[in-house]
Design a protein around this motif. Structure first.
Motif, mmCIF file in Angstrom:
data_model
loop_
_atom_site.group_PDB
_atom_site.id
_atom_site.type_symbol
_atom_site.label_atom_id
_atom_site.label_comp_id
_atom_site.label_asym_id
_atom_site.label_seq_id
_atom_site.Cartn_x
_atom_site.Cartn_y
_atom_site.Cartn_z
ATOM 1 N N THR A 184 0.813 -1.211 0.000
ATOM 2 C CA THR A 184 0.000 0.000 0.000
ATOM 3 C C THR A 184 0.853 1.270 0.000
ATOM 4 O O THR A 184 0.305 2.384 -0.020
ATOM 5 N N ARG A 213 -3.665 -4.401 -2.885
ATOM 6 C CA ARG A 213 -4.261 -3.545 -3.905
ATOM 7 C C ARG A 213 -4.824 -4.424 -5.018
ATOM 8 O O ARG A 213 -4.458 -5.581 -5.144
ATOM 9 N N GLU A 217 -2.745 -2.733 -9.624
ATOM 10 C CA GLU A 217 -1.403 -2.963 -9.092
ATOM 11 C C GLU A 217 -0.685 -4.064 -9.881
ATOM 12 O O GLU A 217 0.518 -3.988 -10.128
#
Length: 344
Positions: A184, A213, A217
Motif C-alpha cells: 500500500t 491492492r 497494481e
C-alpha cells in the motif's frame, strides 16, 4: 486440468496421503518469515534481546493484521545479527522444507536485513547462506536458490542499494530480484530503476502485487517493472481482461493460499480465487510465504487445497511441474527437477 463436471468418488484418505507425499516446488518463501518461532526465541535468549510482544502465550508469532505482521516480522529479525545467524536460519528453514517433501525452493533475501545494504557485508551474508544451503542439499536433498528483494516501504533509494547488491552478486545461485513489503506504500513504477539494474545483470524478475491492492497494481507490475512472475497476484481475478492477459502472456502467479486467508485477504479458503484463476488458464504455483506466521506448511497447503477444491494427484503434479518450469534456476537444475516430478 480435469473436467469437474465428470462425476467421481470423493477424495479418499489413501489418495490424500499420496498427494501429501508428492515432491513439491516452492517459489515464494521469505527466509526470515520462515524462521521457526523456537529458533528466534533461542537466538533472542542467546543475545539477551527482549522480544516482548512478538509471541503469543502459546509461543506462536503474535499479530492481528498485515500492519502488525510487518512489525512483528521486522522485530523478529533483530536477533539475526550476522552471517552465522543466517547460516543457522537457512539450515532450520531447509529442514522444514525437507520434512514437507519440498525438493526445490526459492527464498527471498533482503540486503537491508543482511548487512544494511552494504555490498561488502552482503557478500559475507550471502556466502554464509549459500554454504549452509549447499550443506543442506548434500544432507537432505533440498535445492535452494536466492532472490534478492528490496523492501517497498523502505523506499526507492534503499531499493537501489539492494539492486546494486543483487547485480554485483548475480550468479547461478543468486538468480532473481523482486520486491516485498507493504504494497500500500508508493507505486510499482517508483522502483523501475532498481528492476532495470537487476534485469541488466541477467536476473529474473518478480514482485509482490495484487494482494492488498487490486488489479491495477498487477497491471503496474507488468507494465512498469516488466516482471515475469507475480507474488500473490490473486486480486487480478477482479478484472477478467487482466486474467486473460496473465494467461496469454504466461505470467506465473506465486500463490500463497494459507497466507491470504490468515491475513484476511479472503475470509476462507473456499472463497480464494486460485481455482478460478487456474481454470481460466493462468499458471498458478503454491507456496507458504511465511509459514510459521500463518500456521501452515506445504503439506498443509496441499491438504487444504485438495479437500476444498477436490484437486487430485494430477492437479498437484501439474502445479509442481509448472513451478519447476517457472523457477529462476539454470536449465540443468530445471531438467533435474522435472525428472524428479515425473509420475509413473
Amino acid at each position: 486440468m480435469r473436467d469437474r463436471d465428470t462425476e467421481r468418488a470423493p477424495l479418499s484418505e489413501e489418495e490424500l496421503d499420496g498427494i501429501l507425499r508428492l515432491p513439491k516446488v516452492e517459489l515464494h518463501l521469505h527466509i526470515e518469515g520462515a524462521a521457526p518461532p523456537a529458533f528466534i526465541r533461542g537466538l533472542a535468549k542467546e543475545k539477551s534481546v527482549n522480544l516482548s510482544g512478538v509471541f503469543r502465550a502459546d509461543g506462536s508469532y503474535d499479530f492481528r493484521d498485515f500492519a502488525r505482521f510487518l512489525e512483528v516480522y521486522e522485530a523478529a529479525t533483530t536477533v539475526l545479527r550476522g552471517p552465522e545467524d543466517y547460516a543457522r536460519l537457512t539450515t532450520a528453514v531447509l529442514e522444514q522444507c525437507a520434512e514437507n517433501g519440498v525438493i526445490y525452493a526459492e527464498t527471498f533475501l533482503s540486503p537491508d536485513f543482511c548487512g544494511g545494504g552494504d555490498l561488502g557485508a552482503w557478500r559475507e551474508y550471502l556466502q554464509a547462506i549459500r554454504e549452509a544451503a549447499d550443506a543442506a542439499e548434500a544432507r537432505m536433498g533440498v535445492t535452494l536458490r536466492g532472490i534478492v528483494t528490496c523492501v517497498r516501504h523502505f523506499g526507492p533509494d534503499k531499493a537501489k542499494a539492494a539492486a546494486r547488491c543483487a547485480a554485483e552478486t548475480a550468479d547461478d545461485w543468486l538468480v532473481g530480484f523482486g520486491m516485498g513489503g507493504d504494497e500500500t506504500r508508493g507505486q510499482q513504477g517508483d522502483f523501475a530503476y532498481s528492476f532495470d539494474m537487476a534485469r541488466e545483470a541477467g536476473l529474473r524478475l518478480t514482485t509482490h502485487a495484487g494482494e492488498w491492492r487490486g488489479p491495477k497494481e498487477v497491471r503496474a507490475a507488468l507494465d512498469d517493472l516488466r516482471v515475469e512472475r507475480i507474488g500473490h497476484g490473486v486480486r487480478a481475478i477482479e478484472d477478467l481482461g487482466l486474467v486473460d492477459r496473465l494467461a496469454e502472456d504466461g505470467i506465473v502467479l506465486e500463490v500463497c493460499p494459507g497466507s491470504n486467508v490468515s491475513l484476511g485477504v479472503y475470509p476462507k479458503l473456499s472463497d480464494h480465487p486460485i481455482r478460478a484463476l487456474r481454470d481460466r488458464g493462468v499458471t498458478v504455483t503454491v507456496s507458504t510465504d511465511d509459514p510459521p506466521f500463518f500456521h501452515t506448511t506445504m503439506r498443509d497447503e496441499y491438504r487444504n487445497l485438495a479437500r476444498t477444491f477436490d484437486w487430485r494427484e494430477e492437479d498437484f503434479v501439474q502445479i509442481a511441474q509448472d513451478a519447476a518450469r517457472a523457477a529462476f534456476c539454470d536449465d540443468a537444475t530445471r531438467a533435474r527437477l522435472l525428472k524428479l516430478l515425473e509420475r509413473p
